[in-house]
Scaffold this motif. Structure first.
Motif, PDB file in Angstrom:
ATOM      1  N   ALA A  70      -5.314  10.399  -1.153  1.00 29.40           N
ATOM      2  CA  ALA A  70      -4.321   9.739  -1.995  1.00 29.40           C
ATOM      3  C   ALA A  70      -3.761   8.513  -1.291  1.00 29.40           C
ATOM      4  O   ALA A  70      -2.945   7.808  -1.846  1.00 29.40           O
ATOM      5  CB  ALA A  70      -3.197  10.709  -2.336  1.00 29.40           C
ATOM      6  N   ALA A  86       1.789   6.297  -7.309  1.00 32.70           N
ATOM      7  CA  ALA A  86       0.730   7.191  -7.763  1.00 32.70           C
ATOM      8  C   ALA A  86       1.245   8.604  -7.993  1.00 32.70           C
ATOM      9  O   ALA A  86       0.605   9.402  -8.670  1.00 32.70           O
ATOM     10  CB  ALA A  86      -0.420   7.206  -6.752  1.00 32.70           C
ATOM     11  N   ARG A 137       0.801  -1.225   0.000  1.00 31.41           N
ATOM     12  CA  ARG A 137       0.000   0.000   0.000  1.00 31.41           C
ATOM     13  C   ARG A 137       0.839   1.283   0.000  1.00 31.41           C
ATOM     14  O   ARG A 137       0.501   2.241  -0.684  1.00 31.41           O
ATOM     15  CB  ARG A 137      -1.010   0.002   1.141  1.00 31.41           C
ATOM     16  N   HIS A 138       1.952   1.298   0.755  1.00 28.42           N
ATOM     17  CA  HIS A 138       2.782   2.509   0.783  1.00 28.42           C
ATOM     18  C   HIS A 138       3.492   2.708  -0.545  1.00 28.42           C
ATOM     19  O   HIS A 138       3.649   3.815  -1.022  1.00 28.42           O
ATOM     20  CB  HIS A 138       3.805   2.423   1.911  1.00 28.42           C
ATOM     21  N   ARG A 139       3.924   1.584  -1.129  1.00 26.36           N
ATOM     22  CA  ARG A 139       4.590   1.668  -2.409  1.00 26.36           C
ATOM     23  C   ARG A 139       3.617   2.203  -3.462  1.00 26.36           C
ATOM     24  O   ARG A 139       4.000   2.971  -4.343  1.00 26.36           O
ATOM     25  CB  ARG A 139       5.087   0.282  -2.800  1.00 26.36           C
ATOM     26  N   ASP A 155       1.241   4.303  -2.925  1.00 29.33           N
ATOM     27  CA  ASP A 155       1.177   5.759  -2.730  1.00 29.33           C
ATOM     28  C   ASP A 155       2.292   6.446  -3.511  1.00 29.33           C
ATOM     29  O   ASP A 155       2.084   7.482  -4.145  1.00 29.33           O
ATOM     30  CB  ASP A 155       1.329   6.115  -1.242  1.00 29.33           C
ATOM     31  N   VAL A 156       3.486   5.862  -3.458  1.00 29.17           N
ATOM     32  CA  VAL A 156       4.636   6.452  -4.150  1.00 29.17           C
ATOM     33  C   VAL A 156       4.453   6.354  -5.664  1.00 29.17           C
ATOM     34  O   VAL A 156       4.677   7.315  -6.402  1.00 29.17           O
ATOM     35  CB  VAL A 156       5.945   5.756  -3.719  1.00 29.17           C
TER      36      VAL A 156
END
Lengths: 250, 314, 315
Positions: B258, B202, B195-197, B199-200
């Motif tokens: 986001a 995006a 999920r954090h990746r 975000d990046v």
């Protein structure tokens, strides 16, 4: 130190870079100048591994671009992303927070939070910290992007024509911040500039490019001369020296 | 973020689930509950698989109007199924075990979708309109080839395929359900860890590389996840049309953020709510004979049109 | 030269079409076998004529629509006109089943006209710089209408009709069951009289007005002709996607956009292409038939993808 050796780059049949050999020293501001299509942005993108190298090598200190892990380079070198409209929903604090991603991979430590607050403070963004990017002016957004790059805490910072779309106040303030980063925080700045006056005023080293080749390299005093400008840009502006500073007539 | 809204969605979903299980169930609970329970499980698996696949797809393509269904992922799955029956013959095909068939299909689907969409996405990325149109025509082509093959297949064998090409929740295979649940859970777990990746990613290609994430490598991983999720839902109930677009657009409205952690959760909840609630209302309350998917296609199509017309052009 | 080749090809295909099918029919049998003559007269003949009319008029409708919308990537069957016709005939079948067939056709055409006008209104709001967007919007719009048709069909329990209207095939064409198509043929020929006007409309409102043309009137005439042809086709043989898209594009690439010269070419090419697909559908899985809609769906989609990526000579 960034060392570029024998780098060629083609887009289709067109040669964009032609056997570029260049050493950019550690510390200070190095500015790339040259006419449109000289290959400045391509060179910058290759250093930042935004595009894969076709021929030649680039090293950043002991790291070889393309061979070293992406994430390792991300902690050594940052490129200022063009103001992207991909994430208008982010707040300034969230955007700056992404600068710490190479270190925490999504799980920020108190130290990361502290660095983000520090960056917000340093760039005067505290009043806007919880505003969304799409509510800010172009200059403020640019500042937030620079703060993110600052938070990424890399020795090298690359910027591709950051003054586009900025008014004179925002341009001067950005260049001063970069000056400060280089002087007080020991960062190395590599910047592509269109306006030679800015390069002359703020850079320690100027590299002039033309037709995919390095034409000249030196201090502003050495490079910003009528002869070299004529050779690089095919136009002949007058160069004045006022109070020890070089100025170009436009 | 949006914790209250997420909780509200979860409560609504729970209410719909309870209503779906209980309402109108007379007499033998021991019989009714497992039967409805299976159907409910299928609805929820499909809902979450589709919403997650759509969020993933929109993240790697950097836009909000494309979905795996619109680009023809599920059409590809049905085509692969049809080609197998065409090559093997329905007799042979039926003899394979359900779970074995399913896993084989997913394997083929992975290869085909990586080859097809991997090239398409890396080639046509710059021109969104061309990519969308290519995807739609590709979906039309895949469907046309499928229907063509279905006609070429013996009419007796045709019935085997036909079941797979239109979304329905009437017959759910229990063995298939277990495999589907397992695969979906694995894919969801991987997605959650990413999920954090996401975000990046995006933030755009440049920003992602700058922060140390290679878009190409990630696109590969994510395409694999999408293929698995779409295969599961298509195998269970058939193509789901505009469901993904509809629920993810709603998720962007209800939880505008986001952050993929929030977005994945809210779109999954909304998706499950749409399917379970929609099925509940259509089946139990209104007593309509129209399948839910037809209603979703009308509403989802209108949402798509509005998104297209409201887009700002540079 | 192209013209002669095309017409010869069409003639050849037509003869072939007369003698290919489930029941055996050889040319020589016609001279002594009464049943063979009957077969020709009641089934093969009508079928061949129906295919030729459908292919020709759909291709012409596609051209006209592309001129009106000023976009090469649209056609009536995928941009809402065909679905509108199906919706119209469905509503008539549900609410006024005893109406005479001509009235039913009239209502189907009226609904098709209405849905086309709505499409045009939407398109006029789109930025002219996005040619793909127009096509995209058309397909989604058609898809929504198609889903609406499906919705009503489920509610009214008329699914089996939907299959007939949505998937074009000619196997059901017999003498006495296709004659409405002659109206479509007449409309197609009449619209040829306005070929120049459509060509001018294709250059936009300003040019049209400048040349003294009543823009709105020509657009309405064009839409009317498209709606009638589409409705008749949908009701008689069902939807055949992509004919109106593929044929005009190919003809325009080969012979340009002077409609007075190219419209007959378009009509003949459309007829030949659909006839070839129909014959293909008859022989591929003999003795079963593959609907021409399925054959053309594959063919048309491939050509469409090619058109999207092939460099354009002119916009």
């Amino acid at each position: 130190m960034i060392v570029i050796s024998d780098v060629d780059y083609f887009i289709g049949p067109v040669k964009i870079l032609d056997g570029v050999n260049l050493e950019l020293p550690k510390g200070g501001i190095s500015a790339l100048i040259g006419p449109n299509g000289a290959g400045k942005s391509t060179l910058l993108s290759l250093i930042a591994r935004l595009m894969p190298l076709q021929a030649g090598t680039i090293t950043v200190d002991d790291l070889t671009v393309g061979a070293c892990p992406n994430n390792t380079l991300a902690r050594r070198l940052a490129i200022l992303p063009q103001a992207s409209d991909a994430a208008p929903l982010l707040t300034v604090r969230e955007l700056v927070g992404f600068g710490r991603y190479p270190y925490h991979k999504g799980r920020p430590t108190p130290d990361d939070h502290a660095k983000v607050e520090d960056a917000l403070e340093a760039f005067g963004l505290v009043p806007f910290a919880d505003r969304r990017l799409d509510t800010l002016s172009g200059g403020q957004r640019q500042r937030a992007q620079v703060a993110m790059t600052y938070a990424q805490d890399t020795g090298y910072i690359l910027l591709d024509e950051p003054l586009n779309n900025l008014d004179i106040a925002a341009s001067r303030s950005l260049m001063r911040v970069l000056r400060e980063l280089a002087a007080a925080h020991d960062r190395t700045i590599v910047i592509v500039l269109h306006d030679i006056n800015y390069a002359a005023a703020y850079a320690d080293l100027i590299v002039a490019m033309k037709g995919g080749k390095i034409v000249a390299k030196g201090t502003p005093d050495e490079i910003v001369t009528e002869d070299i400008l004529k050779e690089v840009f095919d136009t002949d502006p007058k160069v004045h020296r006022i109070d020890g500073k070089v100025m170009i007539e436009v | 973020m949006f914790k209250r809204r997420l909780i509200l969605l979860a409560v609504l979903l729970a209410a719909c689930t309870a209503g779906y299980l209980m309402l109108g169930a007379q007499g033998n609970w021991g019989f009714v509950l497992p039967f409805r329970g299976n159907k409910l499980a299928a609805l929820i698996i499909v809902a979450v698989a589709i919403s997650t696949a759509t969020v993933l797809f929109q993240t790697i393509t950097h836009n909000r109007i494309l979905t795996p269904s619109i680009m023809g992922f599920d059409a590809l799955y049905v085509l692969i199924l049809t080609v197998q029956i065409y090559v093997l013959g329905a007799q042979e095909y039926v003899h394979l075990s359900q779970a074995g068939q399913f896993v084989a299909n997913i394997g083929l689907m992975l290869v085909a979708s990586l080859a097809l969409f991997g090239t398409l996405l890396s080639r046509a990325r710059g021109d969104l309109m061309r990519m969308v149109l290519t995807g739609i025509i590709l979906a039309v082509l895949l469907r046309a080839v499928t229907s063509f093959l279905q006609r070429v297949i013996d009419p007796n064998e045709y019935a085997v395929v036909q079941g797979a090409s239109f979304a329905r929740f009437t017959r759910i295979d229990v063995e298939l359900l277990a495999v589907a649940a397992l695969l979906t859970c694995c894919a969801l777990l991987v997605t959650w860890r990413l999920r954090h990746r996401l975000d990046v990613l995006a933030l755009g290609d440049t920003a992602a590389i700058n922060l140390g994430e290679a878009p190409k490598h990630n696109m590969f991983v994510i395409l694999v996840l999408i293929s698995v999720l779409v295969s599961v839902s298509t195998a269970l109930v058939g193509p789901m049309g505009f469901l993904g677009l509809l629920v993810v657009s709603l998720a962007h409205l209800i939880t505008p953020t986001a952050s993929h952690a929030t977005l994945l959760l809210s779109s999954a909840l909304i998706s499950a709510l749409t399917l379970v609630g929609g099925q509940f209302i259509l089946e139990r309350v209104l007593g309509m004979s129209t399948p839910l998917i037809v209603v979703i296609d009308v509403v989802g199509g209108i949402v798509f049109l509005i998104l297209l017309l409201r887009r700002k052009y540079r | 030269m192209i013209r002669v080749t095309l017409i010869l090809t069409l003639a050849l295909l037509a003869v072939l079409s007369l003698f290919v099918g489930v029941a055996d029919l050889s040319p020589s049998a016609l001279f002594y076998d009464r049943a063979a003559l009957d077969l020709l007269w009641t089934s093969r003949g009508p079928r061949t004529v129906a295919v030729i009319i459908t292919g020709g008029t759909l291709a012409v409708s596609g051209t006209i629509m592309q001129m009106i919308v000023r976009n090469r990537f649209v056609e009536p069957m995928t941009a809402g006109t065909g679905q509108g016709a199906a919706l119209g005939i469905l509503l008539v079948t549900v609410f006024m089943p005893s109406m005479p067939i001509l009235m039913k056709m009239g209502i189907a055409s009226a609904v098709a006209l209405a849905t086309s006008v709505i499409f045009l209104v939407i398109v006029n709001r789109l930025p002219p710089t996005q040619p793909m967007l127009v096509s995209l919007v058309g397909m989604i719009y058609g898809g929504i209408l198609g889903a609406c048709v499906l919705f009503f069909a489920y509610q009214a329990d008329l699914l089996q009709y939907i299959d007939i209207w949505m998937n074009g095939e000619f196997s059901g064409v017999l003498q006495g069951r296709y004659e409405l198509l002659w109206i479509a043929a007449a409309v197609g020929i009449l619209s040829y009289l306005a070929a120049d006007q459509f060509a001018i409309v294709g250059m936009g409102r300003t040019v049209s007005t400048n040349l003294g043309l009543n823009y709105t009137q020509v657009v309405i005439i064009g839409l009317l002709s498209i709606a009638i042809v589409t409705a008749l086709t949908v009701v008689t043989v069902g939807m055949i996607p992509f004919v109106g898209l593929v044929v005009p594009n190919i003809v325009s690439r080969l012979s340009g956009d002077n409609l007075r010269a190219t419209l007959p070419l378009t009509a003949v090419s459309g007829a030949a292409l659909v006839l070839a697909s129909d014959i293909l559908g008859r022989v591929l899985r003999y003795p079963y038939e593959i609907p021409v809609g399925s054959v053309f769906g594959v063919l048309g989609a491939v050509v469409f993808l090619w058109l999207l990526y092939a460099p354009r000579r002119h916009v």
